[in-house]
Design a protein around this motif. Structure first.
Motif, mmCIF file in Angstrom:
data_model
loop_
_atom_site.group_PDB
_atom_site.id
_atom_site.type_symbol
_atom_site.label_atom_id
_atom_site.label_comp_id
_atom_site.label_asym_id
_atom_site.label_seq_id
_atom_site.Cartn_x
_atom_site.Cartn_y
_atom_site.Cartn_z
ATOM 1 N N ARG A 130 13.126 -41.318 12.686
ATOM 2 C CA ARG A 130 13.485 -39.911 12.899
ATOM 3 C C ARG A 130 14.987 -39.755 13.084
ATOM 4 N NH1 ARG A 130 8.741 -40.027 16.103
ATOM 5 N NH2 ARG A 130 10.000 -40.298 17.997
ATOM 6 N N THR A 131 15.603 -40.698 13.812
ATOM 7 C CA THR A 131 17.056 -40.632 14.023
ATOM 8 C C THR A 131 17.797 -40.724 12.707
ATOM 9 O OG1 THR A 131 16.811 -41.658 16.201
ATOM 10 C CG2 THR A 131 19.006 -41.715 15.203
ATOM 11 N N VAL A 132 17.388 -41.642 11.850
ATOM 12 C CA VAL A 132 18.036 -41.794 10.547
ATOM 13 C C VAL A 132 17.808 -40.558 9.682
ATOM 14 C CG1 VAL A 132 18.047 -43.147 8.426
ATOM 15 C CG2 VAL A 132 17.903 -44.299 10.622
ATOM 16 N N SER A 133 16.614 -39.962 9.753
ATOM 17 C CA SER A 133 16.323 -38.755 8.982
ATOM 18 C C SER A 133 17.216 -37.603 9.432
ATOM 19 C CB SER A 133 14.840 -38.384 9.136
ATOM 20 O OG SER A 133 14.019 -39.413 8.629
ATOM 21 N N GLU A 134 17.424 -37.480 10.752
ATOM 22 C CA GLU A 134 18.313 -36.425 11.263
ATOM 23 C C GLU A 134 19.736 -36.635 10.764
ATOM 24 O OE1 GLU A 134 17.915 -36.534 15.459
ATOM 25 O OE2 GLU A 134 15.877 -35.718 15.489
ATOM 26 N N GLU A 138 21.929 -33.992 8.488
ATOM 27 C CA GLU A 138 23.266 -33.522 8.868
ATOM 28 C C GLU A 138 24.288 -33.821 7.777
ATOM 29 O OE1 GLU A 138 24.121 -35.390 12.565
ATOM 30 O OE2 GLU A 138 22.703 -34.172 13.725
ATOM 31 N N ALA A 139 24.189 -34.981 7.141
ATOM 32 C CA ALA A 139 25.127 -35.329 6.063
ATOM 33 C C ALA A 139 24.970 -34.375 4.887
ATOM 34 C CB ALA A 139 24.904 -36.768 5.625
ATOM 35 N N GLU A 140 23.718 -34.031 4.544
ATOM 36 C CA GLU A 140 23.496 -33.104 3.441
ATOM 37 C C GLU A 140 24.053 -31.715 3.766
ATOM 38 O OE1 GLU A 140 19.311 -33.268 2.957
ATOM 39 O OE2 GLU A 140 19.333 -35.096 1.731
ATOM 40 N N GLN A 141 23.876 -31.253 5.013
ATOM 41 C CA GLN A 141 24.432 -29.954 5.403
ATOM 42 C C GLN A 141 25.953 -29.959 5.348
ATOM 43 O OE1 GLN A 141 22.738 -29.197 9.280
ATOM 44 N NE2 GLN A 141 20.997 -28.116 8.433
ATOM 45 N N ARG A 142 26.574 -31.059 5.764
ATOM 46 C CA ARG A 142 28.041 -31.152 5.740
ATOM 47 C C ARG A 142 28.559 -31.103 4.308
ATOM 48 N NH1 ARG A 142 32.585 -29.572 7.759
ATOM 49 N NH2 ARG A 142 34.288 -31.090 7.537
ATOM 50 N N ILE A 143 27.857 -31.755 3.379
ATOM 51 C CA ILE A 143 28.257 -31.724 1.976
ATOM 52 C C ILE A 143 28.186 -30.295 1.429
ATOM 53 C CG2 ILE A 143 27.566 -32.460 -0.341
ATOM 54 C CD1 ILE A 143 26.753 -35.132 0.891
ATOM 55 N N GLN A 144 27.102 -29.582 1.750
ATOM 56 C CA GLN A 144 26.972 -28.202 1.292
ATOM 57 C C GLN A 144 28.074 -27.316 1.868
ATOM 58 O OE1 GLN A 144 23.002 -26.997 2.343
ATOM 59 N NE2 GLN A 144 22.009 -28.304 0.801
ATOM 60 N N LYS A 285 36.988 -36.526 -1.124
ATOM 61 C CA LYS A 285 36.941 -37.809 -0.431
ATOM 62 C C LYS A 285 35.842 -37.807 0.626
ATOM 63 C CE LYS A 285 39.762 -41.003 2.306
ATOM 64 N NZ LYS A 285 41.095 -41.231 2.928
ATOM 65 N N GLU A 286 35.801 -36.709 1.420
ATOM 66 C CA GLU A 286 34.793 -36.649 2.488
ATOM 67 C C GLU A 286 33.385 -36.597 1.907
ATOM 68 O OE1 GLU A 286 35.513 -33.599 5.295
ATOM 69 O OE2 GLU A 286 33.834 -34.152 6.586
ATOM 70 N N ILE A 287 33.249 -35.843 0.757
ATOM 71 C CA ILE A 287 31.932 -35.782 0.106
ATOM 72 C C ILE A 287 31.524 -37.156 -0.389
ATOM 73 C CG2 ILE A 287 30.734 -34.914 -1.940
ATOM 74 C CD1 ILE A 287 32.267 -32.294 -1.531
ATOM 75 N N SER A 288 32.520 -37.896 -0.943
ATOM 76 C CA SER A 288 32.218 -39.265 -1.404
ATOM 77 C C SER A 288 31.778 -40.140 -0.241
ATOM 78 C CB SER A 288 33.450 -39.850 -2.085
ATOM 79 O OG SER A 288 33.196 -41.188 -2.480
ATOM 80 N N GLU A 289 32.533 -40.008 0.911
ATOM 81 C CA GLU A 289 32.171 -40.814 2.077
ATOM 82 C C GLU A 289 30.794 -40.427 2.614
ATOM 83 O OE1 GLU A 289 36.740 -41.498 3.735
ATOM 84 O OE2 GLU A 289 35.356 -40.179 4.765
ATOM 85 N N LEU A 290 30.537 -39.102 2.631
ATOM 86 C CA LEU A 290 29.239 -38.647 3.133
ATOM 87 C C LEU A 290 28.111 -39.102 2.209
ATOM 88 C CD1 LEU A 290 30.094 -35.055 4.366
ATOM 89 C CD2 LEU A 290 29.418 -37.019 5.757
ATOM 90 N N ARG A 291 28.389 -39.079 0.903
ATOM 91 C CA ARG A 291 27.351 -39.539 -0.018
ATOM 92 C C ARG A 291 27.107 -41.021 0.135
ATOM 93 N NH1 ARG A 291 29.143 -36.061 -5.387
ATOM 94 N NH2 ARG A 291 28.150 -34.098 -4.736
ATOM 95 N N GLN A 292 28.186 -41.773 0.382
ATOM 96 C CA GLN A 292 28.010 -43.210 0.624
ATOM 97 C C GLN A 292 27.195 -43.439 1.889
ATOM 98 O OE1 GLN A 292 31.654 -45.372 0.802
ATOM 99 N NE2 GLN A 292 30.678 -47.349 1.129
ATOM 100 N N ALA A 293 27.574 -42.657 2.971
ATOM 101 C CA ALA A 293 26.808 -42.777 4.210
ATOM 102 C C ALA A 293 25.363 -42.344 4.003
ATOM 103 C CB ALA A 293 27.457 -41.938 5.305
ATOM 104 N N LEU A 294 25.183 -41.330 3.128
ATOM 105 C CA LEU A 294 23.831 -40.862 2.832
ATOM 106 C C LEU A 294 23.016 -41.953 2.150
ATOM 107 C CD1 LEU A 294 21.860 -38.494 2.770
ATOM 108 C CD2 LEU A 294 22.857 -37.815 0.580
#
Length: 313
Positions: A130-134, A138-144, A285-294
């Motif tokens: 559940r923690t990983v899903s949350e 959050e990463a998907e919302q930040r990208i949007q 850059k941040e989207i790339s980092e967030l996608r990598q983290a995703l």
């Protein structure tokens, strides 16, 4: 719990004891290097401390207990701990072979006890999932949000460009009108001056003729009246020229002000373009980092789901 799981835990612990045995033989009592923040030892120690407090160890609780750290790194070590991997700390001590043999026997007993507690630890896998899903959500919302901000910045840049072009066109149009009005006023003034000069010449000739020919007094009066009219017309033309000059000065001042505003808008537009470019670069850059983290989070999620499925067998 399947018997194969217990055997795997015992083999893993036996392998760990063998590694420790070889390390002690080759390194002796040599000091160990400084332990980084997120290691299996720190994560396992935090998990055991939380369990002693009556809490179920999870990624969130372990991270809070350690004061930080990557959730993915914590998840990896916590999964190993929940799978039954024992926590073994090697201090700067001199251990002989008889003690090592005793450790092997003790670790075998520890392995059996660890296998019994594995089922309890598996319950925390769902919370970690559940923690990983949350974190994934959050990463998907930040990208949007970043994509929306980038679109707004581009729209603001285009609007500023249109406004700057419109103001520049208005300033040029007003300047042309003022120049035309000033040229017309100068032309009329020149014409009135020429008419006045002609009238004065005619009046002088008439006065000479009047002295010679008294009968020409009526013509002189007519010429004087014409001269007066020409003078009034010239005065009116001078007044109109003064008004035109004032209007032209106002138009020039307005044109200069509009040019200043246009230059300021162009400067603001350049600044906005630069900020939009920087924002776009940082957003990419941040989207790339967030996608990598995703991607990393999804991999961790798949691992947790696989672990949960394996534990449920």
């Amino acid at each position: 719990m399947a018997p194969g799981f217990h055997v795997g835990v015992i083999l893993q612990i036996t392998l760990s004891v063998t590694i420790i045995d070889n390390t002690l033989r080759f390194m002796g009592a040599r000091a160990m290097p400084a332990t980084p923040l997120i290691t299996y030892e720190t994560v396992a120690s935090a998990a055991e401390a939380l369990r002693e407090e009556g809490k179920t160890p999870s990624v969130r609780l372990v991270k809070r207990y350690l004061g930080g750290g990557s959730p993915n790194s914590i998840l990896k070590h916590l999964s190993d701990w929940k799978a039954g991997r024992p926590l073994i700390r090697v201090s700067e001590i001199d251990i002989d072979d008889t003690v090592i043999d005793g450790i092997r026997q003790q670790m075998a007993r520890v392995a059996e006890g660890a296998a019994k507690g594995a089922e309890e630890r598996a319950a925390g896998v769902e919370e970690d999932l559940r923690t990983v899903s949350e974190a994934l959500h959050e990463a998907e919302q930040r990208i949007q949000a970043l994509e929306t901000e980038l679109a707004q910045a581009r729209e603001a840049t285009q609007t500023a460009e249109r406004e700057g072009q419109k103001i520049g066109e208005m300033a040029e149009h007003d300047a042309r009108k003022a120049a035309q009005a000033l040229e017309v006023a100068h032309s009329r003034l020149q014409e009135e001056r020429e008419r006045g000069d002609t009238a004065r010449q005619d009046l002088a000739q008439a006065q000479v003729r009047l002295e010679q020919l008294p009968a020409l007094q009526d013509e002189v009066k007519t010429l004087r009246a014409a001269l007066a009219q020409e003078q009034q017309a010239r005065q009116q033309a001078e007044k109109e020229k003064a008004v035109a000059d004032t209007r032209a000065a106002d138009v020039i001042e307005t044109r200069d002000s509009l040019k200043t505003q246009a230059e300021s808008l162009r400067s603001d537009l350049d600044t906005l373009k630069e900020e939009a470019r920087i924002m776009a670069k940082e957003s990419k850059k941040e989207i790339s980092e967030l996608r990598q983290a995703l991607n990393e989070t999804q991999q961790a999620r798949y691992k947790l789901e696989s672990e949960l499925a394996r534990l449920s067998k």
